[in-house]
Design a protein around this motif. Structure first.
Motif, PDB file in Angstrom:
ATOM      1  N   SER A 298      49.882  17.820  29.213  1.00 13.37           N
ATOM      2  CA  SER A 298      50.270  16.471  29.635  1.00 13.37           C
ATOM      3  C   SER A 298      51.298  16.529  30.761  1.00 13.37           C
ATOM      4  O   SER A 298      52.209  17.365  30.734  1.00 13.37           O
ATOM      5  N   PRO A 299      51.179  15.649  31.756  1.00 14.70           N
ATOM      6  CA  PRO A 299      52.123  15.667  32.872  1.00 14.70           C
ATOM      7  C   PRO A 299      53.491  15.112  32.479  1.00 14.70           C
ATOM      8  O   PRO A 299      53.608  14.272  31.581  1.00 14.70           O
ATOM      9  N   TYR A 321      50.708  19.557  34.555  1.00 15.24           N
ATOM     10  CA  TYR A 321      49.525  18.981  33.932  1.00 15.24           C
ATOM     11  C   TYR A 321      48.307  19.892  34.122  1.00 15.24           C
ATOM     12  O   TYR A 321      48.244  20.729  35.035  1.00 15.24           O
ATOM     13  N   HIS A 381      45.959  10.580  33.107  1.00 13.45           N
ATOM     14  CA  HIS A 381      45.434  11.946  32.951  1.00 13.45           C
ATOM     15  C   HIS A 381      44.652  12.026  31.655  1.00 13.45           C
ATOM     16  O   HIS A 381      44.922  11.290  30.702  1.00 13.45           O
TER      17      HIS A 381
END
Length: 452
Positions: A298-299, A321, A381
């Motif tokens: 995950s960013p 990410y 995302h």
């Protein structure tokens, strides 16, 4: 009545069923399939298009019933329509378990599809001559939408009365009602053919099997295929397991007692991503399932404002990410107004960390207007359940220049005070020096000079 008719009947019964105590009930599972005439193989779906339509009837499969199967009748070969598939396979499941049969039974009612392919199967080992007289088939079934995948090995029953002659390429033993009578002797299943896990987490890849009495488990093998490269991850042979990937485990007790060959992978890295092949080998059969593992990161999003005084610039930094695809959008919102998309943005070059994750920055020149505005950077995302949003308020030009003017005026005032103080100090120092010089010179003069 074809499979659609049987499914429609089942759906009607399902919708009108009353809630009762859940119990097991044996039902017939009917599936539309393709019989592959060429491209013979040992397992997995084939790409050969030379196939004919077939019907597979899994006879008396135990299904957990909540009362919705009340009134559901068994499949009757005589009810087949004239345009029904050319070949019908009837398969008994008395010797093995068929997990996820309910998913196969409910597929059409759940608006899903079952991909089903049947092909000839060749034994892994030769036994007595009576075994060799049988005909063997392997059937691969896949429920769409991430549903379970089941592979079964079937053998024909008894001596067939006749053999199919249409089309000429088929050579199938037929029973009294013109169907191919078989029994399921081996199955390999996964209920999670596709998985998503976050970077650093632990994953369990499901793979189970069931075999007829008299067969022996000889080998379990997990292999990883990714971007054209293959490697062995874990192997189990006659009671001894060996991990090629650090930390990979398989429970030997569950393997032998429950037919559970699931693989456990701790501390996932991006190198763990790919297609995992679970291959089960017995004394007579070999079948496999493929589980696709997707590792995601995950960013982390940070929004900052630079050049506050003159030309304010917003920087939205998206870091760490994976996979690569990410969407960054901006909105501008004035006080009392609605968010308005902003498109005049630019991006930095893509950066990749040693572990394989990506980072990128998005830039936007802010135009807050006379009342100021709130800017929001939104990042979408695949690893996120919801987009990440971060906002900041950009002040109008007057408010941004006021602190600078106050600072400038204060600086001028301080410099003036410093200058006056310096001038005063220089004047005082000069007077003190003159008085001191006079007091030193007087004692050195002659007496005559002093009298004068």
């Amino acid at each position: 009545m074809g499979t659609k008719g049987w499914c429609l009947l089942f759906c009607l019964v399902l919708s009108g069923a009353a809630d009762t105590e859940r119990q097991w009930r044996a039902v017939d599972v009917v599936l539309d399939c393709f019989l592959v005439e060429e491209g013979k193989h040992h397992g997995g779906f084939v790409s050969d298009k030379n196939a004919v339509k077939a019907l597979l009837v899994l006879r008396q499969v135990p299904v957990l019933d909540d009362g919705s199967l009340e009134g559901f009748t068994d499949f009757q070969v005589g009810t087949l329509a004239k345009d029904s598939p050319l070949v019908t396979f009837e398969a008994s499941v008395n010797l093995v378990q068929i997990p996820h049969a309910k998913a196969l039974l409910h597929a059409d009612c759940s608006e899903k599809e079952v991909t089903c392919e049947i092909s000839h199967y060749f034994l892994q080992a030769r036994q007595e001559a009576t075994v060799e007289t049988k005909t063997w088939f392997i059937t691969n079934m896949q429920v769409s939408g991430g549903g379970p995948s089941v592979s079964i090995v079937m053998k024909t029953l008894g001596d067939a009365e006749n053999r199919a002659v249409l089309p000429p390429t088929l050579d199938l033993p037929l029973g009294p009602q013109g169907t191919v009578l078989t029994t399921v002797a081996f199955q390999v299943t996964t209920h999670t053919p596709s998985l998503n896990f976050l970077l650093g987490s632990s994953a369990s890849l499901n793979c189970s099997f069931s075999m007829a009495p008299g067969l022996d488990l000889t080998r379990v093998e997990w292999r990883l295929q990714h971007k054209g490269h293959g490697q062995l991850v874990y192997s189990w042979t006659t009671g001894q397991g060996q991990a090629k990937r650090q930390g990979a485990t398989l429970d030997p007790e569950q393997l032998l007692m429950a037919g559970d060959a699931s693989l456990n992978l701790p501390s996932l890295t991006l190198k763990d991503e790919g297609a995992y092949i679970c291959q089960i080998t017995t004394s007579l059969f070999q079948a496999q399932q493929i589980i696709k593992l997707h590792v995601q990161a995950s960013p982390k999003v940070r929004l900052s404002l630079v050049k506050k005084a003159l030309a304010p610039t917003l920087i939205c930094n998206i870091a760490g990410y994976y996979p690569l695809d990410v969407t960054v959008t901006w909105t501008r919102e004035e006080l009392g107004g609605a968010p308005v998309p902003v498109s005049d943005t630019s991006f930095s070059s893509l950066r990749q960390s040693p572990e394989g994750t990506y980072s990128i920055s998005s830039f936007l020149k802010a135009e807050p207007g006379p009342a100021g505005a709130t800017y929001t950077c939104q990042v979408t995302h695949i690893s996120l359940e919801e987009p990440i949003k971060t906002s900041t308020w950009v002040a109008p030009p007057e408010q941004r220049t006021m602190p600078f003017g106050v600072l400038f005026a204060s600086s001028i005032f301080l410099l003036a005070l410093l200058y006056l103080g310096l001038q005063r100090w220089q004047a005082t120092s000069s007077k003190v020096c003159q008085d001191s010089k006079a007091s030193w010179v007087a004692p050195l003069l002659p007496q005559s000079k002093k009298k004068e």
